[in-house]
Scaffold this motif. Structure first.
Motif, PDB file in Angstrom:
ATOM      1  N   GLU A  78       0.813  -1.219   0.000  1.00  0.00           N
ATOM      2  CA  GLU A  78       0.000   0.000   0.000  1.00  0.00           C
ATOM      3  C   GLU A  78       0.845   1.267   0.000  1.00  0.00           C
ATOM      4  O   GLU A  78       0.479   2.267  -0.636  1.00  0.00           O
ATOM      5  N   ALA A  79       1.994   1.227   0.669  1.00  0.00           N
ATOM      6  CA  ALA A  79       2.832   2.429   0.764  1.00  0.00           C
ATOM      7  C   ALA A  79       3.405   2.830  -0.589  1.00  0.00           C
ATOM      8  O   ALA A  79       3.685   4.006  -0.843  1.00  0.00           O
ATOM      9  N   ARG A  80       3.583   1.861  -1.487  1.00  0.00           N
ATOM     10  CA  ARG A  80       4.092   2.157  -2.825  1.00  0.00           C
ATOM     11  C   ARG A  80       2.964   2.540  -3.787  1.00  0.00           C
ATOM     12  O   ARG A  80       3.107   3.455  -4.608  1.00  0.00           O
ATOM     13  N   ILE A  81       1.849   1.858  -3.682  1.00  0.00           N
ATOM     14  CA  ILE A  81       0.755   2.041  -4.635  1.00  0.00           C
ATOM     15  C   ILE A  81      -0.119   3.237  -4.274  1.00  0.00           C
ATOM     16  O   ILE A  81      -0.588   3.969  -5.159  1.00  0.00           O
ATOM     17  N   GLY A  82      -0.315   3.467  -2.984  1.00  0.00           N
ATOM     18  CA  GLY A  82      -1.202   4.542  -2.546  1.00  0.00           C
ATOM     19  C   GLY A  82      -0.856   5.910  -3.110  1.00  0.00           C
ATOM     20  O   GLY A  82      -1.739   6.613  -3.637  1.00  0.00           O
ATOM     21  N   PRO A  83       0.402   6.350  -3.036  1.00  0.00           N
ATOM     22  CA  PRO A  83       0.738   7.681  -3.564  1.00  0.00           C
ATOM     23  C   PRO A  83       0.515   7.801  -5.072  1.00  0.00           C
ATOM     24  O   PRO A  83       0.144   8.876  -5.562  1.00  0.00           O
ATOM     25  N   VAL A  84       0.741   6.729  -5.815  1.00  0.00           N
ATOM     26  CA  VAL A  84       0.496   6.761  -7.260  1.00  0.00           C
ATOM     27  C   VAL A  84      -1.001   6.898  -7.524  1.00  0.00           C
ATOM     28  O   VAL A  84      -1.431   7.707  -8.357  1.00  0.00           O
TER      29      VAL A  84
END
Length: 249
Positions: free
Chosen positions: A117-123
């Motif tokens: 989630e930490a990688r995908i959320g900002p995108v």
């Protein structure tokens, strides 16, 4: 089944054939134009990091075509800074975040959202902030559905490749898995799409899941076009979907 299920046509493999010889033929933009004229509800294209089929120039032309036609462009993309920058520049109707490995022939499974989630959320947030509809291509798993909701997706597209390769009781079990995931997605306010490996028969099967609002189909339709033409292939797919919808109404 209530309402008409949309059909998105993926034109990647027209570009695959073009790139096998170089040059400009066959033109994926021409294929997209024909698909829209034949009744496709939108166009899907995957700009891969290695540009093995669709190119940056294709995306520019497809963006213009879809804008002129008033139909959505669904940009499939890896979760990378480069692809995010391209999506933010073109601002397609939708961006579908997909897994991508250089050595795969085609997408082999859904995006692992849970635990990332930490990688995908900002995108997802960056896309949503400029009005791009965020879709996540995932396995039909309750865990992945809930993770997709947590990172702010508006749509989940279920990977149907496993369903299409199974038969008998195993296929029935996978259908139940798709149904359960679709129900959970709608409970969370997500729209449900499905795609990968679908043909006339399996696309019709997906009409048995009332929550499905859109199918995205590419490889099968482009293959059928060799024999019957792209317009006829799309008409046959649309008819198969509509008959199945009527049967489940």
């Amino acid at each position: 089944m209530s309402g008409r299920v949309r059909l998105g046509v993926n034109i990647d493999h027209v570009a695959t054939v073009r790139n096998a010889r170089g040059g400009v033929h066959p033109d994926p933009v021409r294929a997209a134009r024909e698909a829209l004229a034949a009744g496709a509800d939108g166009i899907t294209a995957h700009l891969r990091e290695d540009r093995r089929h669709i190119t940056d120039t294709d995306i520019e032309a497809l963006s213009d075509l879809c804008a002129e036609a008033g139909r959505p462009l669904n940009l499939e993309m890896a979760v990378t800074d480069e692809m995010l920058a391209i999506a933010l520049r073109h601002r397609p109707h939708a961006a579908c975040l997909v897994p991508e490995r250089r050595d795969e022939v085609t997408t082999e499974g859904g995006l692992a959202v849970a635990g990332h989630e930490a990688r995908i959320g900002p995108v997802a947030k960056a896309l949503a902030d400029v009005g791009v509809r965020v879709s996540l291509f995932i396995e039909p798993s309750i865990e992945q559905v809930e993770a997709a909701h947590a990172v702010g997706a508006q749509v989940v597209e279920f990977h149907t490749g496993r369903y299409c390769h199974l038969s008998g009781d195993d296929r029935a079990i996978e259908f139940d898995r798709l149904q359960a995931a679709a129900s959970r997605a709608v409970d969370l306010g997500l729209e449900v799409h499905a795609g990968h490996g679908l043909d006339y028969e399996t696309a019709a099967d997906m009409m048995g899941i009332a929550e499905v609002r859109e199918l995205n189909i590419g490889h099968f339709l482009i293959g059928e076009a060799v024999f019957v033409g792209l317009t006829n292939a799309i008409h046959r797919m649309r008819a198969a979907m509509d008959r199945a919808c009527e049967a489940t109404a």
